[in-house]
Design a protein around this motif. Structure first.
Motif, PDB file in Angstrom:
ATOM      1  N   ASN A   1      -6.718   3.250  -1.975  1.00 17.16           N
ATOM      2  CA  ASN A   1      -6.332   1.619  -1.688  1.00 17.16           C
ATOM      3  C   ASN A   1      -4.891   0.773  -1.933  1.00 17.16           C
ATOM      4  OD1 ASN A   1      -8.208  -0.977  -1.210  1.00 17.16           O
ATOM      5  ND2 ASN A   1      -7.394  -1.369  -2.856  1.00 17.16           N
ATOM      6  N   ILE A   2      -4.257   1.687  -3.265  1.00 17.00           N
ATOM      7  CA  ILE A   2      -2.710   1.394  -3.081  1.00 17.00           C
ATOM      8  C   ILE A   2      -1.907   1.580  -1.474  1.00 17.00           C
ATOM      9  CG2 ILE A   2      -0.794   0.911  -4.342  1.00 17.00           C
ATOM     10  CD1 ILE A   2      -2.694   2.051  -6.817  1.00 17.00           C
ATOM     11  N   SER A   3      -1.743   2.947  -1.372  1.00 16.16           N
ATOM     12  CA  SER A   3      -0.803   3.487  -0.496  1.00 16.16           C
ATOM     13  C   SER A   3      -1.696   2.510   1.267  1.00 16.16           C
ATOM     14  CB  SER A   3      -1.499   4.779  -0.287  1.00 16.16           C
ATOM     15  OG  SER A   3      -1.254   5.393   0.797  1.00 16.16           O
ATOM     16  N   ALA A   4      -3.221   2.517   1.181  1.00 14.32           N
ATOM     17  CA  ALA A   4      -3.574   2.216   2.457  1.00 14.32           C
ATOM     18  C   ALA A   4      -2.521   0.297   2.404  1.00 14.32           C
ATOM     19  CB  ALA A   4      -5.343   1.287   2.475  1.00 14.32           C
ATOM     20  N   ARG A   5      -2.691  -0.630   1.140  1.00 15.14           N
ATOM     21  CA  ARG A   5      -2.766  -1.626   1.034  1.00 15.14           C
ATOM     22  C   ARG A   5      -0.769  -2.122   1.969  1.00 15.14           C
ATOM     23  NH1 ARG A   5      -4.476  -6.172  -1.981  1.00 15.14           N
ATOM     24  NH2 ARG A   5      -6.135  -4.862  -1.893  1.00 15.14           N
ATOM     25  N   LEU A   6       0.271  -0.561   0.998  1.00 20.52           N
ATOM     26  CA  LEU A   6       2.018  -0.881   1.529  1.00 20.52           C
ATOM     27  C   LEU A   6       1.675  -0.573   3.023  1.00 20.52           C
ATOM     28  CD1 LEU A   6       2.879   1.600  -1.364  1.00 20.52           C
ATOM     29  CD2 LEU A   6       2.829  -1.108  -1.231  1.00 20.52           C
ATOM     30  N   VAL A   7       0.714   0.810   2.945  1.00 23.55           N
ATOM     31  CA  VAL A   7       1.556   0.631   4.470  1.00 23.55           C
ATOM     32  C   VAL A   7       0.807  -0.069   5.564  1.00 23.55           C
ATOM     33  CG1 VAL A   7       0.147   2.296   6.630  1.00 23.55           C
ATOM     34  CG2 VAL A   7       1.335   3.452   4.570  1.00 23.55           C
ATOM     35  N   GLN A   8       0.122  -1.283   5.468  1.00 24.00           N
ATOM     36  CA  GLN A   8      -0.927  -2.256   5.818  1.00 24.00           C
ATOM     37  C   GLN A   8       0.722  -3.413   6.604  1.00 24.00           C
ATOM     38  OE1 GLN A   8      -3.275  -3.698   7.739  1.00 24.00           O
ATOM     39  NE2 GLN A   8      -4.729  -2.681   6.873  1.00 24.00           N
ATOM     40  N   GLN A   9       1.704  -2.804   5.701  1.00 20.88           N
ATOM     41  CA  GLN A   9       3.161  -3.537   5.950  1.00 20.88           C
ATOM     42  C   GLN A   9       3.648  -3.135   7.537  1.00 20.88           C
ATOM     43  OE1 GLN A   9       3.480  -7.079   4.929  1.00 20.88           O
ATOM     44  NE2 GLN A   9       1.418  -6.852   4.171  1.00 20.88           N
ATOM     45  N   PRO A  10       4.607  -4.051   7.941  1.00 19.13           N
ATOM     46  CA  PRO A  10       4.800  -2.832   9.247  1.00 19.13           C
ATOM     47  C   PRO A  10       5.811  -2.009   8.342  1.00 19.13           C
ATOM     48  CG  PRO A  10       4.137  -4.846  10.317  1.00 19.13           C
ATOM     49  CD  PRO A  10       4.296  -5.253   8.763  1.00 19.13           C
ATOM     50  N   GLY A  11       6.666  -1.265   8.667  1.00 16.56           N
ATOM     51  CA  GLY A  11       8.103  -0.386   8.663  1.00 16.56           C
ATOM     52  C   GLY A  11       7.690   0.099   6.939  1.00 16.56           C
ATOM     53  N   ALA A  12       6.882   0.540   6.853  1.00 13.26           N
ATOM     54  CA  ALA A  12       6.195   0.997   4.879  1.00 13.26           C
ATOM     55  C   ALA A  12       6.456   2.495   5.191  1.00 13.26           C
ATOM     56  CB  ALA A  12       4.749   1.383   5.088  1.00 13.26           C
ATOM     57  N   SER A  13       7.297   3.096   6.208  1.00 16.83           N
ATOM     58  CA  SER A  13       7.751   4.241   6.387  1.00 16.83           C
ATOM     59  C   SER A  13       9.633   4.303   5.613  1.00 16.83           C
ATOM     60  CB  SER A  13       8.320   4.760   7.281  1.00 16.83           C
ATOM     61  OG  SER A  13       8.605   4.320   8.192  1.00 16.83           O
ATOM     62  N   SER A  14       9.951   3.776   5.370  1.00 13.86           N
ATOM     63  CA  SER A  14      11.525   3.454   5.239  1.00 13.86           C
ATOM     64  C   SER A  14      11.481   3.514   4.144  1.00 13.86           C
ATOM     65  CB  SER A  14      12.182   2.001   5.410  1.00 13.86           C
ATOM     66  OG  SER A  14      11.653   0.892   4.676  1.00 13.86           O
ATOM     67  N   TYR A  15      10.235   3.661   3.174  1.00 17.21           N
ATOM     68  CA  TYR A  15      10.903   4.290   1.516  1.00 17.21           C
ATOM     69  C   TYR A  15       9.846   4.862   1.213  1.00 17.21           C
ATOM     70  CZ  TYR A  15       6.598   0.616   0.603  1.00 17.21           C
ATOM     71  OH  TYR A  15       6.054  -0.200   0.734  1.00 17.21           O
ATOM     72  N   TYR A  16       8.158   4.600   1.765  1.00 15.24           N
ATOM     73  CA  TYR A  16       7.433   5.179   1.187  1.00 15.24           C
ATOM     74  C   TYR A  16       6.917   7.191   2.063  1.00 15.24           C
ATOM     75  CZ  TYR A  16       1.783   5.821   0.500  1.00 15.24           C
ATOM     76  OH  TYR A  16       0.569   6.528  -0.040  1.00 15.24           O
ATOM     77  N   LEU A  17       6.925   7.544   1.316  1.00 14.73           N
ATOM     78  CA  LEU A  17       6.890   8.378   1.892  1.00 14.73           C
ATOM     79  C   LEU A  17       5.184   9.793   2.017  1.00 14.73           C
ATOM     80  CD1 LEU A  17       9.597  10.883  -0.188  1.00 14.73           C
ATOM     81  CD2 LEU A  17       9.372  10.616   2.208  1.00 14.73           C
ATOM     82  N   GLY A  18       4.633   8.922   0.655  1.00 17.69           N
ATOM     83  CA  GLY A  18       3.034   9.614   1.098  1.00 17.69           C
ATOM     84  C   GLY A  18       2.682  10.080  -0.104  1.00 17.69           C
ATOM     85  N   GLY A  19       1.463   9.614  -0.448  1.00 17.20           N
ATOM     86  CA  GLY A  19       0.433  10.149  -1.541  1.00 17.20           C
ATOM     87  C   GLY A  19      -0.331  11.037  -2.014  1.00 17.20           C
TER      88      GLY A  19
END
Lengths: 412, 412
Positions: free
Chosen positions: A280-298
């Motif tokens: 759920n935390i990951s999904a929440r971050l990825v809801q925001q466009p552009g998350a790939s600039s800082y989020y590698l994955g989980g």
């Protein structure tokens, strides 16, 4: 500056759908200084809709309807609106071309019912709907305006924000309406109300405070009708200072955006290790466009095996301390940094319930941790007994801990 | 057997509170065969409340109000009801004794405002409220009945279940109300309406069909007033057969529950490999209690690096076909089975938007795959331009593909 809302649909009356559209419209309109006089929910029934329109225009110059614009037989709102105004239904070529194109591009079959959707009351202004087949409508007569919107929430919101809000602001006249929303996390509404009581009691009558609580968070909205910008800014500064212990941002933000903003500013990469929150935390971050600039994955390590095989948590640690423990979330952070890369990692492990509680670890017990290669901080939090609320609370707590970690470690 | 609802409170109109009371009452009443004609939300305003009562009794013999019974100044519902009926407010000794006792026992301070709460319209029947200080009221006049309830949801529910439902059942006579909800996925409302048109046109007047669409899914509700159980069962069978291509369950179910049910029945373990959905599929499965019986965990491989380092997707495949391709989701499934264990794996990779689209792969292009060690099936789906809808659509599509894979491979 008063509008009435008509919510149309049998599903609302039998309670299969909760009328969130009306409350969203209520919030959105009051944010721009408009007042909602009444909300009336009626069935998909020609006469009921016409009656509601007549009553709606008795007490307001603007009426907004939602629902009943779909392609099926029970969707009769536009016909009822046309009947109310005594207008013909006319075919709208442009809408038909748009629907045809939409379906052809996707290779969806198009049916006669979609053609029916293109009939509109004569003289309607078509309000483009980028997210669905049914556009909204505006009909003006005798200085009063009727807005007709689809009931699908995101389509209704899109048309309202894109077409109705600007129209209402313009037609609302000269009085200036100012507002600012302060976002807080980590305490409850009554605590904040107590804390700022003297401030809110001291506000002039043209200013007011509203509390908008959600799970784990409270937004506080300060609004003022008229007055000067200096005066309003002064109140904002005062309130901002009072809320300092829980404040994290203003207006159009949320915890996900704050985490993204800080990560991007610090040029760091984040990885996550989730157990009870299940992604759920990951999904929440990825809801925001552009998350790939800082989020590698989980990693969602929902089982004991995965905690060890994916994140390298020691089986001994799991056995000795249990999956919900400071030791395990600490090792989850270490494992995530080692195996998933990234500069900062966050981990969570808890008992979401309804089962799985123990005397010393009741349902709702959650361990969260955030760290980098030099430092890991962990917190134990105990929530209540409801599974989905525990997951939501844990998500908020982790996002807030990431935010606090970034500020404390990198910005102080 | 028709009732109207009046929801009272400024907080409803400005959208600070969502009107869940009305939908709960709608469900509760339709379950006992009563129909809700309208729901009207009005402010805490004497005149608005009286107007709503007059309108409510125009079209129904029963009106239920909720809200405005608290001890504060803006709670004026009872006075407005008394004004509507032209009755005096009289002090109700018994309620006062109950409140006094309640406060004394808890050593709470009691105030003059609580005394005010004990004034009731003359001739009211008091409906005991075991969960709060404000009782409900029933006022009957000219063969019509008004129920006045507090707005606090659990108090409102308690009084409704204890006092109103039995009264309505008794006064409603013997007619039986039957309903069944059919869940479908994979097509839209209009397609289904087309497909079952002859069936729905052929239904008798005491039966009806309602469509309840949400992203990627449509629920279809068949309801019937009176008639025999055999007759209703016949219609249900017919509808079930017509919906076969999209049908996945009945009444209180959803896709997550169906996946869980099948996995548990087949005693298989599931792992996930998510890219564009960012953990949303995993989070959805984990929302259901007991997910740990079949779900081991998943990888959110949001970056190219993670697709290779965590799941072993070949960098050549990524380079040659791009992350959003049949080849990559197939390797994600293979990698998930190898590295995360489990019997069945699902993978998804898409361009959620708003950026990242290419001429041959526009925003909304998504590849999904499900497989076991022997067989992998992959599908390409193209959604639209809105990020959160693309994520939701992809989530639904993957859950449905898991369901179909399990049925096709293990149950046929």
């Amino acid at each position: 500056m008063k509008a009435n809302i008509i919510s149309i649909g049998n599903e609302l009356l039998i309670g299969q759908v909760i009328n969130t559209n009306a409350s969203w419209l209520g919030q959105t309109l009051s944010d721009i200084g408009w007042e909602i006089g009444t909300v009336i929910c009626v069935a998909d029934d020609d006469r009921d809709i016409r009656d509601a329109l007549a009553r709606g225009f008795d007490t307001a110059d603007v009426v907004i309807t939602t629902g009943g614009l779909g392609p099926t037989k029970d969707d009769i709102t536009k016909k009822a609106v046309a009947d109310y105004y005594g207008r013909e239904m006319v075919f709208h070529e442009e809408t038909w071309h748009r629907i045809e194109k939409y379906f052809t591009e996707r290779k969806y079959p198009i049916s006669e019912l979609h053609r029916q959707q293109c009939y509109m009351p004569a003289g309607s202004v078509i309000l483009e709907n980028a997210l669905g087949t049914a556009p909204g409508l505006r009909i003006e007569e005798n200085g009063k305006a009727c807005f007709v919107l689809p009931g699908v929430p995101y389509e209704m919101k899109y048309i309202t924000e894109t077409h109705i809000v600007p129209w209402l602001v313009k037609s609302g006249g000269v009085e200036i309406f100012r507002k600012k929303t302060f976002h807080t996390v980590g305490t409850g509404e009554s605590m904040i109300a107590d804390h700022i009581e003297a401030f809110s009691d001291g506000l002039p009558t043209n200013a007011s405070i509203a509390y908008l609580p959600s799970i784990g968070k409270v937004r506080i909205r300060l609004s003022m009708m008229g007055g000067t910008q200096e005066e309003f800014d002064g109140y904002c500064r005062e309130l901002r200072d009072l809320l300092d212990a829980w404040y994290y941002g203003e207006d159009d933000t949320n915890l996900e955006k704050e985490v993204a903003r800080l990560m991007d500013q610090l040029e760091l990469k984040l990885v996550l290790a989730e157990s009870c929150t299940g992604g759920n935390i990951s999904a929440r971050l990825v809801q925001q466009p552009g998350a790939s600039s800082y989020y590698l994955g989980g990693a969602v390590t929902y089982s004991y095996e995965h905690k060890s095989s994916v994140l390298g948590v020691s089986p001994d640690t799991l056995l000795e301390h249990g999956a919900v423990s400071e030791e395990v979330v600490t090792e989850m952070v270490q494992g995530a940094l080692q195996r998933l890369g990234g500069d900062v990692a966050a981990a969570v492990s808890g008992i979401a319930g309804p089962d799985g509680g123990l005397p010393q670890k009741p349902v709702g017990t959650t361990w969260i941790a955030v760290g980098n290669k030099d430092k890991i901080i962990a917190r134990k939090i105990v929530f209540n007994k409801d599974r989905s609320r525990n997951i939501e609370f844990s998500t908020i707590a982790v996002l807030n801990l990431i935010r606090k970690f970034l500020i404390a470690v990198y910005l102080k």
